[in-house]
Design a protein around this motif. Structure first.
Motif, PDB file in Angstrom:
ATOM      1  N   ASP A 198       0.847  -1.192   0.000  1.00 50.47           N
ATOM      2  CA  ASP A 198       0.000   0.000   0.000  1.00 50.47           C
ATOM      3  C   ASP A 198       0.886   1.248   0.000  1.00 50.47           C
ATOM      4  N   ALA A 199       0.597   2.200  -0.902  1.00 52.17           N
ATOM      5  CA  ALA A 199       1.451   3.366  -1.041  1.00 52.17           C
ATOM      6  C   ALA A 199       1.178   4.393   0.040  1.00 52.17           C
ATOM      7  N   GLY A 200       0.128   4.245   0.806  1.00 47.93           N
ATOM      8  CA  GLY A 200      -0.209   5.252   1.795  1.00 47.93           C
ATOM      9  C   GLY A 200      -0.909   6.427   1.149  1.00 47.93           C
ATOM     10  N   VAL A 201      -1.121   7.479   1.915  1.00 48.75           N
ATOM     11  CA  VAL A 201      -1.746   8.688   1.395  1.00 48.75           C
ATOM     12  C   VAL A 201      -0.712   9.425   0.541  1.00 48.75           C
ATOM     13  N   ILE A 202      -1.126   9.826  -0.636  1.00 49.31           N
ATOM     14  CA  ILE A 202      -0.221  10.506  -1.559  1.00 49.31           C
ATOM     15  C   ILE A 202      -0.647  11.956  -1.716  1.00 49.31           C
ATOM     16  N   ILE A 252      -5.776   6.519   0.950  1.00 47.36           N
ATOM     17  CA  ILE A 252      -5.520   5.086   0.898  1.00 47.36           C
ATOM     18  C   ILE A 252      -6.747   4.393   0.312  1.00 47.36           C
ATOM     19  N   SER A 253      -6.514   3.470  -0.596  1.00 46.76           N
ATOM     20  CA  SER A 253      -7.607   2.770  -1.254  1.00 46.76           C
ATOM     21  C   SER A 253      -8.509   2.085  -0.225  1.00 46.76           C
ATOM     22  N   ASN A 286     -14.340  12.141  -6.304  1.00 47.91           N
ATOM     23  CA  ASN A 286     -14.510  10.691  -6.211  1.00 47.91           C
ATOM     24  C   ASN A 286     -13.726  10.168  -5.020  1.00 47.91           C
ATOM     25  N   ALA A 287     -13.829   8.888  -4.762  1.00 48.31           N
ATOM     26  CA  ALA A 287     -13.226   8.302  -3.560  1.00 48.31           C
ATOM     27  C   ALA A 287     -11.706   8.280  -3.602  1.00 48.31           C
ATOM     28  N   SER A 288     -11.113   8.575  -4.748  1.00 51.68           N
ATOM     29  CA  SER A 288      -9.668   8.453  -4.901  1.00 51.68           C
ATOM     30  C   SER A 288      -8.939   9.782  -5.017  1.00 51.68           C
ATOM     31  N   PHE A 289      -9.667  10.907  -4.888  1.00 52.18           N
ATOM     32  CA  PHE A 289      -8.998  12.164  -5.194  1.00 52.18           C
ATOM     33  C   PHE A 289      -9.677  13.329  -4.496  1.00 52.18           C
ATOM     34  N   ALA A 346      -5.155  13.489   5.315  1.00 55.92           N
ATOM     35  CA  ALA A 346      -5.199  12.230   6.056  1.00 55.92           C
ATOM     36  C   ALA A 346      -6.449  11.468   5.653  1.00 55.92           C
ATOM     37  N   SER A 347      -6.395  10.151   5.777  1.00 56.17           N
ATOM     38  CA  SER A 347      -7.579   9.356   5.474  1.00 56.17           C
ATOM     39  C   SER A 347      -7.768   8.274   6.524  1.00 56.17           C
ATOM     40  N   SER A 348      -8.994   7.782   6.601  1.00 56.62           N
ATOM     41  CA  SER A 348      -9.306   6.703   7.543  1.00 56.62           C
ATOM     42  C   SER A 348     -10.460   5.889   6.994  1.00 56.62           C
ATOM     43  N   HIS A 349     -10.579   4.655   7.546  1.00 57.49           N
ATOM     44  CA  HIS A 349     -11.745   3.840   7.241  1.00 57.49           C
ATOM     45  C   HIS A 349     -12.574   3.822   8.507  1.00 57.49           C
TER      46      HIS A 349
END
Lengths: 114, 113
Positions: free
Chosen positions: A1-5, A26-27, A71-74, A93-96
């Motif tokens: 996983d590349a992490g948050v970019i 993060i995906s 969208n969920a990726s950007f 930052a991201s979280s689930h």
């Protein structure tokens, strides 16, 4: 996983110019947060999204700041026009939220407005 | 809104000694309290967190305690090592992973050899 970019990692611009900061969470994560860090004010929450929907933008300092998550990726954070006091490190930052409370931070974008 | 106070702003301890950093929060609805470590020029990284239904949590040399009545939580680091030198931030939120964090101003921890 590349992490948050985040991109760019560094941005130097002149006062009055438009600045766009970008973030790829993060995906699979469904929450995305934008923070700003300065020596004077510390780490501040600017805005966050749940499932691509903005939930709370009360931390956005002025109308010059706007954020989108198409969208969920950007996601993007835009400053127009920029001012010297906007100089800071901007973290995404991201979280689930359904699995873990942990927020994973990106490497940040160091913005300098001259 | 939530307000998080953190003390001290700077803490210097001898290697091998313990370090304690304290935070208070204002919103009784807050239910999630993470601690982040940030090295110079790097991103904040979670080191430990606690939820409001737990009073204490430990992970090796690091522990966090929470007093909901007093709205107070603390980070304890035992047997400090040079690599523990960094800035530590406490934070609070009301909605777990779906809510933004309100951070304290940070504590610069210095481990003296």
């Amino acid at each position: 996983d590349a992490g948050v970019i985040q991109s760019p990692r560094h941005e130097v611009t002149e006062m009055g110019q438009e600045v766009t900061l970008r973030c790829k969470p993060i995906s699979g994560h469904n929450s995305l947060f934008w923070y700003r860090q300065t020596m004077m004010r510390g780490l501040e929450l600017l805005i966050y999204f749940n499932n691509n929907v903005p939930i709370d933008d009360s931390g956005m300092p002025e109308d010059r700041f706007s954020a989108k998550m198409p969208n969920a990726s950007f996601s993007t954070l835009k400053i127009q026009p920029s001012e010297p006091r906007d100089s800071a490190v901007y973290f995404c930052a991201s979280s689930h939220s359904g699995i873990s409370y942990e927020q994973y931070f990106g490497p940040g974008t160091r913005l300098t407005v001259t | 809104g939530e307000n998080v106070e953190q003390h001290p702003s700077t803490l210097s301890v001898q290697e091998g000694d313990s370090a304690v950093i304290k935070c208070t929060y204002s919103d009784s609805a807050s239910n999630y309290f993470p601690w982040y470590k940030q090295e110079l020029g790097k991103r904040p990284q979670l080191i430990i967190d606690i939820r409001s239904n737990v009073g204490e949590k430990k992970d090796q040399r690091i522990a966090v305690t929470l007093n909901k009545t007093a709205k107070h939580f603390s980070l304890h680091i035992t047997e400090t090592q040079p690599e523990d030198s960094a800035v530590y931030f406490c934070a609070a939120s009301g909605g777990g992973g779906a809510d933004g964090l309100t951070f304290g101003k940070g504590t610069h921890l210095i481990i003296q050899p």
